[in-house]
Design a protein around this motif. Structure first.
Motif, short mmCIF file in Angstrom:
data_model
loop_
_atom_site.label_atom_id
_atom_site.label_comp_id
_atom_site.label_asym_id
_atom_site.label_seq_id
_atom_site.Cartn_x
_atom_site.Cartn_y
_atom_site.Cartn_z
N LEU A 20 0.82 -1.21 0.00
CA LEU A 20 0.00 0.00 0.00
C LEU A 20 0.86 1.26 0.00
CD1 LEU A 20 -2.86 -1.04 2.45
CD2 LEU A 20 -3.15 -0.38 0.04
N ARG A 70 -6.13 3.28 4.66
CA ARG A 70 -6.22 1.82 4.74
C ARG A 70 -5.00 1.27 5.47
NH1 ARG A 70 -9.41 -1.93 6.09
NH2 ARG A 70 -8.53 -3.95 5.57
N ALA A 125 -3.16 -8.79 -0.94
CA ALA A 125 -4.22 -8.69 0.07
C ALA A 125 -5.12 -9.92 0.01
CB ALA A 125 -5.03 -7.41 -0.15
N ASP A 130 -7.48 -10.33 3.10
CA ASP A 130 -7.85 -8.95 3.39
C ASP A 130 -8.68 -8.42 2.21
OD1 ASP A 130 -8.08 -6.26 3.99
OD2 ASP A 130 -5.93 -5.90 4.15
N THR A 133 -8.89 -4.42 1.56
CA THR A 133 -7.75 -3.87 0.82
C THR A 133 -7.80 -4.34 -0.63
OG1 THR A 133 -6.37 -3.73 2.80
CG2 THR A 133 -5.22 -3.75 0.67
N CYS A 137 -7.95 -1.86 -3.89
CA CYS A 137 -6.94 -1.94 -4.95
C CYS A 137 -7.58 -2.22 -6.31
CB CYS A 137 -5.90 -3.01 -4.61
SG CYS A 137 -4.86 -2.55 -3.21
#
Length: 156
Positions: A20, A70, A125, A130, A133, A137
């Motif tokens: 990130l 995030r 992610a 996750d 996330t 993305c």
């Protein structure tokens, strides 16, 4: 298995935060690149390119915040220095001395790089479960691919 941000283990958080932060860095550099081109574009395509570059930098400014928040949501540190972002970014700064067509190509390449970086971040992610996330993305990557298409269309 889907996990909440706080349920992620420390290795997952570190890996996701690193990806990130890469995305934030490239978004920040591209934000300034778009603003620079917005200020300095000239020629017969001035009007539409001036507007497109503004649309890009305004979108990217908000995106930087979404991506950095995030990182904080998973309880990690968001890179906050310009020097750090420039050093980390695969997208280079530009002095703004370029033809309108060169600006378009440079910005198109930046958008494609961002889309690829975000796709990789999303895949990472997903590996760790996750999904929030991953979804962020995916959405950002789609935006960058759309901007790349707009820019390519100017060169067709």
């Amino acid at each position: 298995m889907t996990q909440t941000a706080m349920a992620l283990n420390s290795d997952a958080k570190a890996a996701i935060a690193e990806a990130l932060n890469q995305s934030v860095a490239e978004t920040a550099v591209t934000t300034m690149l778009a603003q620079n081109f917005h200020w300095n574009v000239k020629g017969m395509s001035f009007g539409p390119l001036h507007d497109l570059f503004q649309k890009i930098y305004e979108d990217h400014f908000v995106a930087q915040d979404d991506l950095a928040e995030r990182i904080r949501a998973i309880d990690m540190h968001a890179e906050g220095t310009l020097a750090g972002m420039i050093k980390r970014s695969k997208i280079a700064e530009h002095d703004g001395h370029a033809t309108d067509k060169d600006m378009i190509k440079i910005m198109q390449d930046a958008q494609e790089t961002l889309a690829a970086t975000l796709a990789g971040c999303g895949e990472l992610a997903a590996k760790y479960g996750d999904t929030l996330t991953e979804d962020l993305c995916i959405a950002r990557g789609q935006t960058h691919e759309k901007f790349a298409w707009f820019l390519r269309s100017h060169l067709a």
